[in-house]
Design a protein around this motif. Structure first.
Motif, PDB file in Angstrom:
ATOM      1  N   UNK A   6       0.990  -1.220  -0.081  1.00 16.71           N
ATOM      2  CA  UNK A   6       0.039   0.238   0.037  1.00 16.71           C
ATOM      3  C   UNK A   6       0.837   1.132   0.143  1.00 16.71           C
ATOM      4  N   UNK A   7       2.301   0.871  -0.102  1.00 16.25           N
ATOM      5  CA  UNK A   7       3.011   2.346  -0.003  1.00 16.25           C
ATOM      6  C   UNK A   7       4.133   2.027  -0.283  1.00 16.25           C
ATOM      7  N   UNK A   8       5.139   2.810  -0.988  1.00  9.62           N
ATOM      8  CA  UNK A   8       6.566   2.481  -1.251  1.00  9.62           C
ATOM      9  C   UNK A   8       7.388   3.926  -0.867  1.00  9.62           C
TER      10      UNK A   8
ATOM     11  N   UNK B  80      16.764  -0.333  -6.312  1.00 10.09           N
ATOM     12  CA  UNK B  80      16.678  -1.159  -7.412  1.00 10.09           C
ATOM     13  C   UNK B  80      16.465  -2.856  -7.150  1.00 10.09           C
ATOM     14  N   UNK B  81      16.287  -3.351  -8.068  1.00  7.87           N
ATOM     15  CA  UNK B  81      15.996  -4.808  -7.858  1.00  7.87           C
ATOM     16  C   UNK B  81      17.432  -5.563  -7.260  1.00  7.87           C
TER      17      UNK B  81
ATOM     18  N   UNK C  68      10.221   2.343  -8.681  1.00  7.78           N
ATOM     19  CA  UNK C  68       9.350   3.038  -9.736  1.00  7.78           C
ATOM     20  C   UNK C  68       8.353   1.829  -9.966  1.00  7.78           C
ATOM     21  N   UNK C  69       8.712   0.680 -10.223  1.00 12.69           N
ATOM     22  CA  UNK C  69       7.882  -0.736 -10.599  1.00 12.69           C
ATOM     23  C   UNK C  69       6.952  -1.024  -9.550  1.00 12.69           C
TER      24      UNK C  69
ATOM     25  N   UNK D 219       5.690   0.756  -7.047  1.00 15.63           N
ATOM     26  CA  UNK D 219       4.616   1.957  -6.985  1.00 15.63           C
ATOM     27  C   UNK D 219       3.700   1.665  -8.103  1.00 15.63           C
ATOM     28  N   UNK D 220       4.033   1.326  -9.423  1.00 18.92           N
ATOM     29  CA  UNK D 220       2.751   0.961 -10.554  1.00 18.92           C
ATOM     30  C   UNK D 220       2.260  -0.243 -10.251  1.00 18.92           C
ATOM     31  N   UNK D 221       2.879  -1.322  -9.548  1.00 18.65           N
ATOM     32  CA  UNK D 221       2.253  -2.611  -9.368  1.00 18.65           C
ATOM     33  C   UNK D 221       1.257  -2.714  -8.148  1.00 18.65           C
ATOM     34  N   UNK D 222       1.660  -1.706  -7.039  1.00 17.01           N
ATOM     35  CA  UNK D 222       1.115  -2.053  -5.606  1.00 17.01           C
ATOM     36  C   UNK D 222      -0.373  -1.941  -5.781  1.00 17.01           C
ATOM     37  N   UNK D 223      -1.032  -2.863  -5.035  1.00 27.01           N
ATOM     38  CA  UNK D 223      -2.398  -3.082  -4.849  1.00 27.01           C
ATOM     39  C   UNK D 223      -2.982  -3.864  -6.045  1.00 27.01           C
TER      40      UNK D 223
END
Length: 377
Positions: free
Chosen positions: A308-310, A315-316, A340-341, A343-347
């Protein structure tokens, strides 16, 4: 022999020992390196090596050794001067150890480590291989924090935690912490009636113990750091003896000096101990209650749906904290995606990610094999 010794009487038969000594135990009241103390410690360790025991020495003292040659009145407080002092002192310290051990026909090898060597997996393996090879060649490794280039570690200024991690790194049978007091007391040792605690078998034995957080003006580690080191080592199956440097020979002979900390856990995988204690995290993932329960009780991988939060820029392959919405850190793990990834994937559920990205099996944010629980919640 079994790395988890049942009691201190087994120390003389241990195959491999890590000995840590602090700056205050190597210097006189004037802050200068005391050559008699260095020679005495070398004689004790050389004696154990002659008896067939492998010994790794974790030694503080680089900054202390550089104070007098640079004409400084005391240990420097600013980072740049501390690094410069360590640069001068490190050469002096290892030269004195080289001379002292040579009197007993022993060679030493200098191993300087930084936090990065314990954070990055490849660095960790390189350090492990180097130490193993030195021991196989009959060399006494002298390990120290690389204070000349260290940043965070030079501010904390102690090698206790490093010694505990090195003990696990080399699969030592026991860790001996040498300091300027003869063990753990139930209060300040100078207080009338203070009692030395002979044995600690678990956290419950430390209830009500009053310890101080800072050491001497020469060293910066206090009893708190000794207890932290003991906790790290014993939780990973390595028992600990804490005693005065003057008792080094008796401690290594298995005599009842100082305080014995019995092993409380099993030998962990190197990766999990590294994650739990050595990793400086690059960010934090905030998880919902379902994800918290899944990773702490269900032993599941962390999926994007539970994030729910980043926080942070990672980096990986970087270590990150996994926390509740209330800010309680419950685990650490190696993240499989960039900040960044994530954050786009979350939820998003796995099915949603599969539909959006076309990947048949979207990677978890943190795989369960790359995750260690630090607090049950």
């Amino acid at each position: 022999m079994n790395p988890a010794l049942l009691d201190r009487s087994g120390i003389p038969r241990a195959g491999r020992v890590v000995v840590k000594i602090g700056s205050s135990s190597l210097t006189g009241s004037d802050g200068r390196l005391d050559l008699d103390r260095v020679r005495w410690l070398a004689a004790v360790i050389a004696g154990r090596r002659a008896a067939g025991q492998e010994v790794v020495l974790v030694s503080s003292g680089a900054i202390a050794a550089g104070i007098a040659p640079l004409g400084l009145p005391m240990r420097p407080n600013d980072l740049a001067t501390a690094q410069a002092t360590a640069s001068v002192g490190q050469g002096i310290l290892v030269a004195r150890y080289t001379e002292a051990f040579a009197q007993h026909g022993r060679r030493v090898g200098q191993v300087l480590l930084t936090a990065e060597d314990l954070i990055r997996r490849q660095h960790y393996r390189n350090a492990q291989r180097a130490l193993e090879r030195l021991l196989a060649l009959g060399v006494v490794p002298v390990v120290n924090e690389n204070d000349t280039v260290a940043t965070d570690e030079i501010r904390f200024g102690d090698n206790d935690r490093l010694a505990a991690l090195v003990a696990h790194l080399v699969r030592a049978d026991v860790l001996v912490l040498l300091t300027d007091v003869d063990g753990l007391y139930d209060g300040p040792p100078s207080r009338p009636g203070a009692r030395r605690i002979a044995e600690v078998h678990g956290p419950e034995d430390l209830a009500g113990i009053e310890v101080t957080g800072r050491g001497t003006t020469i060293g910066t580690g206090g009893m708190v750091t000794k207890l932290e080191a003991a906790s790290i080592a014993t939780s990973a199956g390595v028992p600990v003896v804490l005693t005065a440097a003057a008792n080094a020979d008796r401690a290594l002979a298995g005599e009842p000096v100082g305080t014995w900390f019995a092993a409380t856990g099993r030998r962990k995988s190197t990766r999990r101990l590294w994650l739990a204690h050595a990793a400086r995290t690059a960010g934090r993932l905030v998880l919902d209650d379902g994800a918290i329960h899944a990773i702490t009780h269900g032993k599941r991988s962390l999926l994007a749906a539970g994030v729910v939060g980043v926080e942070g820029d990672f980096e990986p392959g970087d270590p990150v904290e996994l926390a509740t919405t209330g800010g309680v850190v419950v685990a650490r793990g190696i993240v499989g995606h960039s900040a960044a990834e994530v954050a786009q994937m979350q939820g998003r559920t796995t099915a949603q990610l599969r539909e959006e990205d076309g990947a048949p099996h979207p990677r978890p944010v943190v795989h369960r094999d790359d995750l260690v629980i630090v607090r049950r919640y």
